[in-house]
Enzyme design. Structure first.
Site, PDB file in Angstrom:
ATOM      1  N   ARG A 130       0.845  -1.192   0.000  1.00  0.00           N
ATOM      2  CA  ARG A 130       0.000   0.000   0.000  1.00  0.00           C
ATOM      3  C   ARG A 130       0.885   1.248   0.000  1.00  0.00           C
ATOM      4  NH1 ARG A 130      -5.144   1.250  -1.330  1.00  0.00           N
ATOM      5  NH2 ARG A 130      -6.280   2.406   0.243  1.00  0.00           N
ATOM      6  N   THR A 418      -9.094   0.788 -10.121  1.00  0.00           N
ATOM      7  CA  THR A 418      -8.317  -0.380  -9.686  1.00  0.00           C
ATOM      8  C   THR A 418      -8.399  -1.541 -10.694  1.00  0.00           C
ATOM      9  OG1 THR A 418      -8.719   0.324  -7.400  1.00  0.00           O
ATOM     10  CG2 THR A 418      -7.974  -1.913  -7.664  1.00  0.00           C
ATOM     11  N   GLU A 438      -5.810   4.257  -7.155  1.00  0.00           N
ATOM     12  CA  GLU A 438      -6.992   4.821  -6.481  1.00  0.00           C
ATOM     13  C   GLU A 438      -8.044   5.233  -7.497  1.00  0.00           C
ATOM     14  OE1 GLU A 438      -9.224   4.753  -4.373  1.00  0.00           O
ATOM     15  OE2 GLU A 438      -9.805   6.852  -4.232  1.00  0.00           O
ATOM     16  N   ASP A 458      -7.763   8.172   0.398  1.00  0.00           N
ATOM     17  CA  ASP A 458      -8.468   7.086   1.088  1.00  0.00           C
ATOM     18  C   ASP A 458      -8.387   7.256   2.604  1.00  0.00           C
ATOM     19  OD1 ASP A 458      -9.388   5.853  -1.164  1.00  0.00           O
ATOM     20  OD2 ASP A 458      -8.014   4.146  -1.090  1.00  0.00           O
ATOM     21  N   SER A 483     -10.290  -1.041   0.465  1.00  0.00           N
ATOM     22  CA  SER A 483     -11.312  -2.094   0.333  1.00  0.00           C
ATOM     23  C   SER A 483     -10.811  -3.258  -0.520  1.00  0.00           C
ATOM     24  CB  SER A 483     -12.554  -1.536  -0.366  1.00  0.00           C
ATOM     25  OG  SER A 483     -13.215  -0.636   0.459  1.00  0.00           O
TER      26      SER A 483
HETATM   27  N1  GLY Z   1      -8.101   2.530  -3.951  1.00  0.00           N
HETATM   28  C1  GLY Z   1      -9.102   1.560  -3.771  1.00  0.00           C
HETATM   29  C2  GLY Z   1      -8.985   0.856  -2.480  1.00  0.00           C
HETATM   30  O1  GLY Z   1      -7.906   0.832  -1.942  1.00  0.00           O
HETATM   31  O2  GLY Z   1      -9.921   0.325  -1.974  1.00  0.00           O
END
Ligand code: GLY
Length: 596
Positions: A130, A418, A438, A458, A483
């Site tokens: 991430r 995504t 994102e 986010d 998510s």
């Molecule tokens: N950027 C979409 C997610 O991380 O859920």
């Protein structure tokens, strides 16, 4: 490992408590693009895969399979597997091509989560790549001088939204741990396509046209996506020599060439936008690390459904949904019955209430993962579903926890962009990876041939809700809640399904319902990914337009749900393992599955 047993959805914003609303609740789905075009240069296997998808059949194979969002990326992965590479090698090739031909969804400038089943050891590993907040950031990062949240889209289209990318390091880490092909060669297809030019797909062209105004914010982005001021068109040949050069550097020198030196310096400089500059530094890039996390597994009716834990909310939420629903005999229920969908919708709402309060980067805040997926806790939450009508109100529960901690709620939803990659190799290794920048086109900042993410949006923009701190607030070096739900399902310790999807917060509903379609309703993977969507992340029940799901809008509304009929552009890519392999690719996007 934890083991226990396209319409603006403005209505969603109005369904939330006022304190929880901000502009990010207004979700504009990505456009749907069915495979109507042919892709020049496809192999016979690629052509056969397109035919299977058009006819609604799964692709069948004996040895290996790759399913991803663009035929050229799948072809690159298939070539690696055909030449003796394994799933980790193939992922590198697939991701490198996706960053070129589907740049709006994922790439070198983004982040990803990977779930890996290792056939030799029987172990499951989850890797967190991430994006991270700059070390110079603080919880007021997205607040103005009056302490009010910045306008959401203004923050997205700026250097402020850019976190340190994780995807290049994940490609390298997966290859270092498990790969066996020569690293350099894995970039050949992507470099050739970037250097010689590739044919712009319908989906890419439609995405550029839809985002043209924001893509015009930065000159380098405009030059590439809107040459001469007009959006690139489907069928155009697009050359990306900068991307080829970046890949050559990574191929020759590893990702040190990305995280340090001239490429890193250009990334940092690009985030210093005139409006809302970011705070990324060369140090942030140089210190970036992929983190191995415990897999989250939930024993669902005898199968272990495993995925990525915090900072993703994906596996916890899916475990919660399944854990509540296992108290009902779903297998005997009709997928098209309103009561089936009441149960699924309200179970998802309950999971999202817990997510909003408790889920965040567990390196920064304690997260009660064990309590949240405890079978008894979920059975008690399932008691709330015993009525016949929609729950009038949904709020977070009180899972068992060894911490005396109260958090405020952060009910925002990630943006629906995504991409998902599923791969099985001939050794029996299984890879499930969800990869993102994102929102569509991320921050819109284009540097060295790739787009930079806007993943930091986010995070919660606010630091507190109702006087309580928010777990998912910005902190230096922290990773924003996600998510993304890359999932592998095991039966008796052996994989039977790899699956995941794009879709922002709707990823969780898309993935959970497709797992149910396959496991409980016995659909093959192509039928399962094709099944019309009904997803309820927190407020409005979103119902897929122009499908049989529309017929449930009125009955669900009669039960008390707010409903909205809309396009729901998942991008599910799934492979089932059993007596051979079957691959499924979402008809709502351009991807295919190829296997042999
Ligand atoms: N950027 C979409 C997610 O991380 O859920």
């Amino acid at each position: 490992m934890y083991r226990f047993a396209s319409t603006a959805i403005l209505a969603l914003a109005t369904a939330l408590p006022v304190a929880a609303q901000q502009t990010s609740d207004i979700i504009v789905p990505e456009p749907e693009t069915q495979v109507t075009q042919d892709f020049p240069g496809l192999s016979d296997a690629g052509m056969a895969a397109l035919d299977a998808k058009r006819e609604g059949r799964p692709v069948e194979a004996e040895n290996w399979m790759v399913s991803a969002a663009h035929p050229l990326a799948v072809e690159a992965g298939a070539r690696v597997l055909r030449e003796g590479g394994n799933a980790a090698d193939a992922m590198v090739a697939v991701q490198a091509v996706l960053g070129l031909v589907e740049p709006q969804s994922s790439g070198l400038g983004g982040g990803a989560f990977l779930v890996w089943y290792d056939a030799a050891s029987g172990e499951l590993t989850t890797l967190d790549a991430r994006e991270t907040a700059p070390l110079a950031a603080d919880p007021r990062y997205f607040l103005d001088e009056d302490g009010e949240p910045l306008n959401f889209m203004t923050a997205v289209v700026s250097g402020r939204s850019v976190g340190t990318p994780g995807t290049p390091r994940l490609m390298e880490e997966a290859h270092r741990r498990w790969g066996r092909s020569n690293w350099r060669g894995l970039f050949d297809d992507a470099i050739e396509l970037a250097q010689d030019g590739f044919t712009v797909s319908t989906r890419m062209a439609e995405s550029v046209a839809a985002a043209a105004e924001s893509l015009g914010a930065f000159p380098a982005t405009t030059d590439y996506f809107l040459p001469g001021g007009a959006p690139i068109a489907a069928g155009d040949t697009l050359v990306n020599a900068d991307y080829a050069a970046t890949l050559r550097q990574i191929a020759a020198h590893g990702t040190a060439a990305f995280y340090t030196g001239e490429i890193a310096a250009d990334i940092v400089a690009a985030t210093r936008t005139d409006d809302l500059p970011g705070l990324l530094s060369m140090g942030d890039l140089a210190r970036y690390q992929v983190i191995e996390r415990p897999a989250i597994c939930y024993d669902y009716r005898g199968d272990e459904v495993c995925g990525m834990g915090p900072p993703s909310s994906g596996a916890v939420a899916i475990a919660q949904i399944l854990g509540m629903l296992e108290n009902f005999d779903l297998g005997q229920m009709d997928p098209q019955d309103v009561q089936t969908r009441r149960l699924m919708g309200d179970a998802t709402r309950l999971a999202f209430a817990d997510r909003g309060r408790y889920l965040a980067d567990s390196d920064f805040v304690p997260v009660p993962v064990e309590g949240l997926i405890d079978r008894d806790y979920l059975a008690s939450r399932a008691e709330l579903l015993r009525g016949d009508d929609a729950l009038p109100e949904v709020s977070a529960g009180t899972p068992e926890w060894d911490h005396a901690q109260i958090w405020g709620d952060d009910l925002r939803q990630e943006r629906p962009a995504t991409s998902h990659i599923s791969i099985v190799d001939s050794d029996g290794n299984v890879l499930s990876m969800t990869t993102t920048i994102e929102s569509g086109f991320g921050s819109r900042i284009f540097v060295r041939g790739f787009l930079l993410n806007n993943e930091l949006t986010d995070f919660s923009f606010r630091t507190h809700a109702d006087g309580w701190p928010i777990a998912n607030r910005v902190e230096p070096g922290k990773r924003p809640r996600s998510s993304m739900s890359p999932t592998i399902v095991l039966r008796d310790g052996v994989p039977v399904l790899a699956i995941g999807s794009p879709g922002g917060a709707t990823i969780i509903g898309f993935t959970a319902q497709t797992i149910i379609a396959h496991l409980d309703w016995g659909m093959n993977v192509q039928q399962a990914v094709m099944m019309p969507h009904l997803v309820n992340s927190f407020g409005t029940y979103q119902i897929e337009a122009e499908t049989w799901a529309e017929e449930l809008a009125e009955p669900l509304s009669d039960l008390g749900f707010q409903t909205n009929v809309t396009a729901l552009t998942s991008g599910l890519h799934a492979i089932s393992l059993g007596d051979g392999l079957q691959g499924g690719a979402d008809p709502r996007r351009e991807g295919i599955a190829i296997g042999e």
